[in-house]
Every structure is written in structure tokens, then in C-alpha cells.
Design a protein around this motif. Structure first.
Motif, short mmCIF file in Angstrom:
data_model
loop_
_atom_site.label_atom_id
_atom_site.label_comp_id
_atom_site.label_asym_id
_atom_site.label_seq_id
_atom_site.Cartn_x
_atom_site.Cartn_y
_atom_site.Cartn_z
N ASN A 247 0.84 -1.20 0.00
CA ASN A 247 0.00 0.00 0.00
C ASN A 247 0.87 1.25 0.00
O ASN A 247 0.59 2.21 -0.71
N ASP A 290 5.83 5.86 5.73
CA ASP A 290 6.16 6.34 4.38
C ASP A 290 5.93 7.84 4.28
O ASP A 290 5.23 8.42 5.10
N SER A 309 -11.57 0.57 -0.35
CA SER A 309 -10.35 0.89 -1.08
C SER A 309 -10.37 2.34 -1.50
O SER A 309 -11.43 2.89 -1.79
N GLY A 310 -9.20 2.95 -1.56
CA GLY A 310 -9.15 4.35 -1.97
C GLY A 310 -8.43 4.49 -3.29
O GLY A 310 -8.10 5.59 -3.71
N SER A 315 -8.89 -3.88 -4.34
CA SER A 315 -10.00 -4.71 -3.89
C SER A 315 -10.33 -4.46 -2.42
O SER A 315 -11.32 -4.95 -1.91
N LEU A 317 -8.79 -5.46 0.30
CA LEU A 317 -8.65 -6.62 1.18
C LEU A 317 -7.30 -6.69 1.88
O LEU A 317 -7.15 -7.38 2.88
N LEU A 319 -5.49 -4.75 3.85
CA LEU A 319 -5.40 -4.42 5.27
C LEU A 319 -6.28 -5.31 6.13
O LEU A 319 -5.96 -5.60 7.27
N1 LIG Z 1 0.44 3.96 3.22
C1 LIG Z 1 -0.70 4.40 2.70
N2 LIG Z 1 -0.78 5.65 2.18
C2 LIG Z 1 -1.95 6.10 1.65
N3 LIG Z 1 -3.08 5.39 1.57
C3 LIG Z 1 -3.07 4.14 2.08
C4 LIG Z 1 -1.90 3.59 2.65
N4 LIG Z 1 -2.19 2.34 3.07
C5 LIG Z 1 -3.49 2.13 2.77
N5 LIG Z 1 -4.02 3.20 2.15
C6 LIG Z 1 -5.41 3.35 1.68
O1 LIG Z 1 -6.18 2.31 2.26
C7 LIG Z 1 -6.91 1.61 1.27
C8 LIG Z 1 -7.17 0.20 1.69
O2 LIG Z 1 -6.00 -0.59 1.61
P1 LIG Z 1 -6.08 -2.16 1.39
O3 LIG Z 1 -4.72 -2.70 1.29
O4 LIG Z 1 -6.99 -2.74 2.41
O5 LIG Z 1 -6.84 -2.29 0.00
P2 LIG Z 1 -6.30 -1.95 -1.48
O6 LIG Z 1 -4.82 -1.66 -1.42
O7 LIG Z 1 -7.16 -0.90 -2.02
O8 LIG Z 1 -6.56 -3.32 -2.25
P3 LIG Z 1 -5.77 -4.70 -2.15
O9 LIG Z 1 -4.70 -4.52 -1.11
O10 LIG Z 1 -6.78 -5.69 -1.71
O11 LIG Z 1 -5.23 -4.94 -3.48
C9 LIG Z 1 -6.06 1.76 0.03
O12 LIG Z 1 -6.84 1.63 -1.14
C10 LIG Z 1 -5.50 3.19 0.18
O13 LIG Z 1 -6.43 4.13 -0.29
#
Ligand SMILES: Nc1ncnc2c1ncn2[C@@H]1O[C@H](COP(=O)(O)OP(=O)(O)OP(=O)(O)O)[C@@H](O)[C@H]1O
Ligand SMILES: [Mg+2]
Length: 351
Positions: A247, A290, A309-310, A315, A317, A319
Motif C-alpha cells: 500500500n 512512508d 479501497s481508496g 479490492s 482486502l 489491510l
Molecule cells: N500507506 C498508505 N498511504 C496512503 N493510503 C493508504 C496507505 N495504506 C493504505 N491506504 C489506503 O487504504 C486503502 C485500503 O488498503 P487495502 O490494502 O486494504 O486495499 P487496497 O490496497 O485498495 O486493495 P488490495 O490490497 O486488496 O489490493 C487503500 O486503497 C488506500 O487508499
């Protein structure tokens, strides 16, 4: 006062005072939070610890003269040494069985709201997990049927144009299947418990990430090598850290292009750490920091929920899975994010 030592085990601040507020006993939480020794505290007055002592003075008088047996109010505590900020506390003043002795209990409000929030999050996460698991199972069964039927159909037709449609059905069914598999993944494989060295986990993730981003990303490490090994599932923890780091690298895409992306893996031993309503004497803290743009404000409270998700194509998932894996180690993940500095903190109790 015999028996006062047992208050040392509490995370809330406790003092025994006389009706004028002179401190007779203080517990270790009070000592730690005010950063003053017990002996110094005992020379002072509870009135000196508050920004505005009026309410405390009045309450002590009321309680000591038996007009009320207990009273509560919110106050601002001065951090000592003076001038290092103020601490909002909830104060509970109580009568004791000893004449002219009043018990004053002070609870950090931040700690209280944090505990409430954690409790709510935990309950919600549990309910969510069950919902998602049931839903995934419900989707999985008919999905196999849809895919099979599309394959049979594809064998029956010779029109290339129509074949394209069956191709779409099969492709989308496979995509959905992969999603469902990820949803069910943490419940499929049993935990494989062994001795885990957290720095091996970090190094593994670091090398995977550096292989993926050989340029533009600086992966710093700051390890406390005194951290002992603990019992856990190494592969699960690698996956959890990797999801968080992925992420971060996705959020850092622009900076990686510009060549000034920074990611830090930091380990520490935390003492007397509270999470999930429990206090742990020792806990492992792994901070993943980061210098990206931060978690979008709109989803900040919900990033650990499944399917939130942002980013385009996410997807939602990563986190959820990471949180599940860490919870299986009786730990938790917290996030603290602002533009330019985002920290994910993995906390795991140590024996
Ligand atoms: N270090 C970060 N900096 C900025 N935004 C973050 C960070 N970590 C997570 N996010 C935000 O949190 C959301 C959820 O993260 P998550 O890993 O659960 O899902 P995803 O990355 O969208 O999809 P997936 O990991 O399942 O492919 C991300 O889409 C992002 O918008
Ligand atoms: Mg992710």
C-alpha cells in the motif's frame, strides 16, 4: 497506607489525599504520566496538578464533609515538568473508609476514547468478517456453475462473436473466484506456529520490495536487535507486512518516479502497552512509515474494513487480511496518517 501498592497495577492514575488536597500516596501510573517521583508527588498537592484547581478544591470539601460520597468531573492536568502541555482527564473523587482520606482517580480522556474506539472497531470487525465469509461462500457455489455452463455453451456455438461473450463470462467468473478465494484465505490455512524473528520478516519484505522497485525508493531500517523471538506464524506475518508495504509503495508511486520516496521499517520494544482493553508488559512494535500523500480522509476510519479501497482497481482486502493475521497473534494494527507521513503500527504482545 497498607494495600495501596495494588493500585500500581492500574493503568489509571490514583492518589490518596487529605481534604485539603495534600498528596499522601500516589500510584505508579501517576508517577509515570506526570514524570515525577512518588516522593516529590507526596510533598505536593493534587491542586497543583490541575490547570484550574477550583472544582477539585470544592469537590474535595464536599466529599470529605460527607455531603456527597463520590463525584466526577473533567479537568485539564498539567504535564510536569511544567510547560510540557496539558492532559485532558476525567476525575473521580471518592470517599474511603479512612477518616480524612479521599481517593482521587484520574483517567486520561484520550485513553478512554481510544479504548472505546478500539472496542467498537473490534466488534465491528468481527461482525464484518462473519458477513464477508458467509457472503463469499454464497458466491462461490453458484460461480462454479456459471463458469461451467459458459464453458459448455462455448463448445456448442461456432459463432466467433458469441464466443467472445462466453469468454467474458469465464474471465469475469475467474476474477470473482480469485476475489472470493482471497476473502476466504485467512480461514483456510491453519496457523503454522514456530519461533519468529521479526527482523527476518522485515528483511524478507525489504528484499521483495527492493526487487520490485530497484530505483527511486529508499527502504530504511531501524531495528532494535534486542527484541526476542516469539511464537508465531512467519509466513502470515510476512504477508501482513507485505500488504502494508505494498500500500505504501502504491501511495508513493509519484515520489518513486521523482526519486525521493522513503519507506522506513522500525522496530521497538514497547513497555506497558495497552490495546484491545488489555495491558501488556512487553510488546513488539513494528512501525512502517512512508512519506506519501497519506490515507484519503474519507476512508481513514474504515481502511481495515473489507472491500474499502481508496485507489483505482483496489479490492480493499490487503489491510483486512493483514489485520486478521496480526490478530491471530493477539496483536493489532493501528494507523496514523497525515500528508507526508503515514505510519502503520503493528503491535504484538511479547512473552
Ligand atoms: N500507506 C498508505 N498511504 C496512503 N493510503 C493508504 C496507505 N495504506 C493504505 N491506504 C489506503 O487504504 C486503502 C485500503 O488498503 P487495502 O490494502 O486494504 O486495499 P487496497 O490496497 O485498495 O486493495 P488490495 O490490497 O486488496 O489490493 C487503500 O486503497 C488506500 O487508499
Ligand atoms: Mg492493498
Amino acid at each position: 497506607m497498607p494495600g495501596f501498592e495494588c493500585f500500581d497495577m492500574l493503568a489509571t492514575m490514583v492518589a490518596l489525599v487529605d481534604p485539603e488536597g495534600h498528596c499522601l500516596q500516589a500510584n505508579s501510573a501517576l508517577e509515570n504520566i506526570l514524570a515525577v517521583s512518588r516522593r516529590t508527588l507526596r510533598r505536593g498537592s493534587v491542586l497543583d496538578w490541575l490547570v484550574d484547581p477550583t472544582q477539585m478544591r470544592e469537590t474535595l470539601a464536599l466529599v470529605a464533609s460527607n455531603q456527597v460520597s463520590t463525584s466526577r468531573f473533567d479537568a485539564l492536568m498539567r504535564r510536569l515538568p511544567l510547560g510540557t502541555g496539558e492532559l485532558p482527564v476525567h476525575v473521580i473523587v471518592n470517599q474511603t473508609e479512612w477518616p480524612d482520606r479521599v481517593l482521587v482517580e484520574m483517567l486520561e480522556i484520550e485513553q478512554q476514547t481510544r479504548l472505546d474506539r478500539e472496542e467498537r472497531t473490534l466488534g465491528l470487525a468481527q461482525a464484518n468478517k462473519e458477513l464477508v465469509r458467509n457472503l463469499a461462500h454464497e458466491i462461490k457455489n453458484p460461480l462454479g456453475g456459471i463458469r461451467g455452463a459458459a464453458q459448455l455453451l462455448a463448445m456448442e456455438i461456432d459463432s466467433k462473436e458469441l464466443m467472445e461473450y462466453t469468454g467474458v463470462i469465464i474471465h469475469e467468473a475467474d476474477r470473482l473466484q480469485a476475489l472470493v478465494d482471497r476473502l476466504l484465505a485467512p480461514h483456510r490455512r491453519a496457523q503454522m506456529v514456530g519461533d519468529v524473528n521479526i527482523h527476518e520478516v522485515c528483511e524478507r519484505v525489504r528484499s521483495l520490495i527492493l526487487a520490485e522497485y530497484p530505483r527511486g525508493l529508499d527502504v530504511e531500517r531501524d531495528y532494535d536487535t534486542s527484541i526476542p523471538e516469539f511464537r508465531g506464524d512467519r509466513e502470515q506475518l510476512i504477508q501482513a507486512v507485505l500488504n502494508i508495504v505494498h500500500n505504501a509503495t502504491q501511495a508513493l508511486a509519484e515520489r518513486i518516479g521523482a526519486g525521493d520516496a522513503r519507506l522506513q521499517l522500525r522496530t521497538r520494544v514497547g513497555r506497558q502497552v495497552t490495546f484491545g482493553r488489555r495491558r501488556f508488559r512487553l510488546a513488539l512494535e513494528l512501525h512502517i512509515e512512508d512519506n506519501g500523500p497519506g490515507v484519503p480522509e474519507a476512508i481513514r476510519d474504515r481502511i481495515f474494513h473489507p472491500l474499502v479501497s481508496g485507489r483505482e482497481g483496489g479490492s480493499g482486502l490487503g489491510l483486512t487480511l493483514a489485520q486478521t493475521f496480526v490478530q491471530q497473534h493477539h496483536g493489532t494494527i493501528e494507523c496514523d496518517s497525515a500528508p507526508g507521513r503515514t505510519v502503520f503500527k503493528i503491535l504484538i504482545p511479547l512473552p
